[in-house]
Design an enzyme around this catalytic site. Structure first.
Site, PDB file in Angstrom:
ATOM      1  N   ASP A 128       0.867  -1.174   0.000  1.00  0.00           N
ATOM      2  CA  ASP A 128       0.000   0.000   0.000  1.00  0.00           C
ATOM      3  C   ASP A 128       0.911   1.234   0.000  1.00  0.00           C
ATOM      4  OD1 ASP A 128      -1.645   2.135   0.643  1.00  0.00           O
ATOM      5  OD2 ASP A 128      -2.864   0.988   2.068  1.00  0.00           O
ATOM      6  N   HIS A 129       0.936   1.911  -1.094  1.00  0.00           N
ATOM      7  CA  HIS A 129       1.892   3.011  -1.244  1.00  0.00           C
ATOM      8  C   HIS A 129       1.541   4.212  -0.375  1.00  0.00           C
ATOM      9  CE1 HIS A 129       5.346   4.828  -2.794  1.00  0.00           C
ATOM     10  NE2 HIS A 129       5.113   4.818  -4.084  1.00  0.00           N
ATOM     11  N   ARG A 130       0.333   4.195   0.212  1.00  0.00           N
ATOM     12  CA  ARG A 130       0.015   5.290   1.135  1.00  0.00           C
ATOM     13  C   ARG A 130       0.836   5.145   2.421  1.00  0.00           C
ATOM     14  NH1 ARG A 130      -6.226   4.296   1.833  1.00  0.00           N
ATOM     15  NH2 ARG A 130      -5.302   2.248   2.165  1.00  0.00           N
TER      16      ARG A 130
END
Ligand code: COA
Length: 568
Positions: A540-542
């Site tokens: 999850d790049h967040r």
């Protein structure tokens, strides 16, 4: 001082014995001034009887199905202040204003009582039509009572649309009333120049209706020699009366809404107050199914639609309820050959919704690498054989990968964190429960092994074996699948190289393991045959930065490449 106000049916034009189709309030309800109390529906008009004042409903005299005329008792309202401006009260109080004189000749005209008197929210008689030399009929705004310069709040058709008789063309809303302007006849809309915000009065040109095939805009016989193309109203006052089974506003066509049809192509059938209610909530009535008579949309229908949309998981809402994702058009596959439709297994439906939700919510990145497991594999085989001889479990690669992931998380703990629902913080978890995707006849399941960091390889092999069997036998409990901080999807026993696993939200990472194959690897002096296992890390790049993810996968590669590191 509380005052009792008897609310009666206001002047509703020529109508007598109009059926009550909906009672919108119940005893004890507190209503605002002008809130719709009941909806009446004649052949031609749908009218809401509004509250003349704010108050509490004390008793109700009518029920759905009753037939009422002007003056009929509707309900008793207890009002807080004086009941002065109660125009429709049966018992005029001291200051009651007299009702305005009924305009006898006007059909479908809820007279706007003088001054502050509430008008019924109503749908007026169909827009007036003037026959224009045969094919086209000019449509003008009909008599809408005392109203002048009423703003258009909704335009429901456009040039080229085919409309049915009585289908709503546009909706007007004054201070006191919401009025639908219906088509006086069936036909094809042309010359529709009005737009939302324009102000119209009786006689304003709306559009033309070109006769659609067999239905040339029919006025009644005596109304025939009208001005040809002039946008003047024809003498259609009597038309409503002779209009028998006029279809009310409803989806414009009997054919199912094509997948390509936009919601605005479908004209929902709802009373003015329900339209207003829906507008306030931002509900597209075309998406609401009506449970009332003839499919009419009721207030409960709008409310339950809103509840359904709010309760739907984001995935379902995204697919079906318009989160900006265009739906996939339905295809009739049978036109290309024989088909068979089988319902999806429950597990597949659940996992489908979950995967869709994760896919839509998480900005995924997949980082790939390969680990040299030549030595590990030699050890695994040896240990597995020994285990088998001693009656222990078979040792596959999975427990090794689990152990490596747990170890790598010590250095990269964000891989076992989750984003808080409001996206404002990161929830760190100080436990290492790892899930693994198991392929079952009913679909994908992800059982979770607890405290991987504290268990040995054999114990992990036992537990993964047991959980995989339970999954295939359909015996996993909810608890078996909860609490994971990270997932592993191993397709190594099947084949393929890298893939892009979907993060199992609210986790932030998943490791895909593919089939290990022998490859020539340069050792600085020569190519050596090494067993390389492809790894695919989606995250999850967040939460996870690319560099952090790259370091994590490099750490995994090292751990799998030299198992001694697991013990460090
Ligand atoms: N490379 C090469 N061989 C591999 C391997 C890999 N990465 N992973 C497993 N194998 C081998 C095993 O060693 C075993 O070989 P053996 O019979 O010679 O000893 C064989 O493949 C079968 O292993 P498997 O039964 O798959 O055991 P596992 O412990 O590796 O995996 C499950 C267990 C439950 C994960 C697995 O059976 C499964 O269901 N995988 C599918 C997961 C899935 O569907 N993921 C997709 C999610 S989108």
């Amino acid at each position: 001082m509380a005052t009792e106000l008897k609310v009666t049916v206001p002047d509703i034009g020529d109508y007598q014995d109009v059926p009550v189709i909906e009672v919108l309030v119940k005893v004890g309800d507190t209503v605002e001034k002008d809130a719709a109390l009941v909806t009446l529906e004649s052949d031609k008009a749908t009218l809401d009887v509004p509250a003349p004042e704010a108050g509490v409903v004390k008793s109700i005299s009518i029920k759905a199905g009753d037939k009422v005329s002007m003056g009929a008792a509707v309900l008793v309202l207890e009002t807080g202040g004086d009941a002065a401006a109660a125009p429709a009260a049966e018992e005029p109080k001291a200051e009651s204003k007299p009702e305005s004189a009924p305009k006898a000749e006007k059909p479908a005209k809820a007279e706007a009582p003088a001054a502050e008197a509430p008008a019924a929210e109503k749908k007026p008689a169909p827009a007036k039509a003037a026959k224009s030399s045969g094919a086209a009929v000019a449509v003008t705004v009909p008599d809408i009572g005392d109203y002048q310069d009423v703003p258009i709040i909704e335009v429901l058709v456009k040039d080229g649309d085919t409309v049915e008789k009585d289908q709503t063309l546009m909706v007007l809303e004054s201070d006191k009333a919401t009025l639908d302007v219906p088509a006086p006849s069936a036909g094809v809309v042309g010359g529709f120049k009005l737009k939302v915000g324009d102000k119209v009065s009786k006689g304003t040109t709306v559009c033309t209706l070109a006769a659609a095939g067999d239905e040339p805009a029919e006025a009644e016989p005596e109304a025939e020699p009208e001005a040809e193309a002039a946008p003047v109203e024809a003498k259609t006052e009597k038309a409503p009366a002779k209009d028998d089974a006029a279809p009310k506003t409803k989806p414009a066509s009997s054919e199912p809404a094509a997948a390509v049809a936009s919601s605005s192509d479908v004209i929902p059938y709802a009373s003015p107050s329900i339209r207003k209610f829906a507008r306030e909530l931002g509900v597209d009535l075309a998406k609401v199914s009506g449970s009332g008579q003839k499919g009419r949309i009721t207030q409960e229908d709008v409310q339950s639609h809103v509840k359904k949309v709010l309760a739907a998981p984001p995935a379902a809402a995204g697919a079906a309820a318009g989160s900006g994702i265009p739906p996939i058009p339905a295809v009739d596959f049978s036109q290309f050959g024989e088909i068979e439709t089988k319902p999806l297994a429950r597990i597949r439906k659940i996992s489908a919704a979950h995967l869709h939700r994760s896919w839509l919510n998480i900005p995924h990145v997949t980082q790939t690498d390969e680990a040299d497991i030549t030595e590990l594999e030699a050890f695994r085989k040896e240990a597995s054989d020994e285990s088998a001889k001693g009656g222990g479990p078979k040792l596959t690669l999975l427990p090794f990968v689990m152990k490596a992931v747990a170890k790598a998380m010590d250095a990269y703990p964000e891989f076992r964190a989750s984003l808080s629902p409001d996206g404002e913080s990161l929830i760190h978890k100080n436990y290492t429960h790892i899930g693994f995707a198991a392929d079952t006849p009913n679909g994908l399941m992800v059982p979770v092994v607890r405290e991987v960091d504290k268990k040995g390889l054999v114990q992990l092999a036992i537990e993964t074996g047991e959980l995989a069997k339970k999954a295939r036998d359909g015996k996993l409990s909810g608890a078996d699948m909860k609490g994971g901080v990270f997932s592993i999807s191993s397709l190594g026993g099947i084949g393929g190289s890298h893939f892009t696993p979907i993060v199992n939200a609210p986790e932030v990472g998943i490791l895909g393991v593919s089939k290990a194959v022998m490859k020539p690897v340069w050792d600085g002096a020569a190519f050596q045959p090494r067993l390389m296992v492809p790894l695919s890390l989606s995250y999850d790049h967040r939460v996870i930065d690319g560099a952090y993810a790259a370091r994590f996968i490099v750490s995994l590669v090292k751990l799998l490449g030299d198992m001694r590191r697991l013990a460090l």
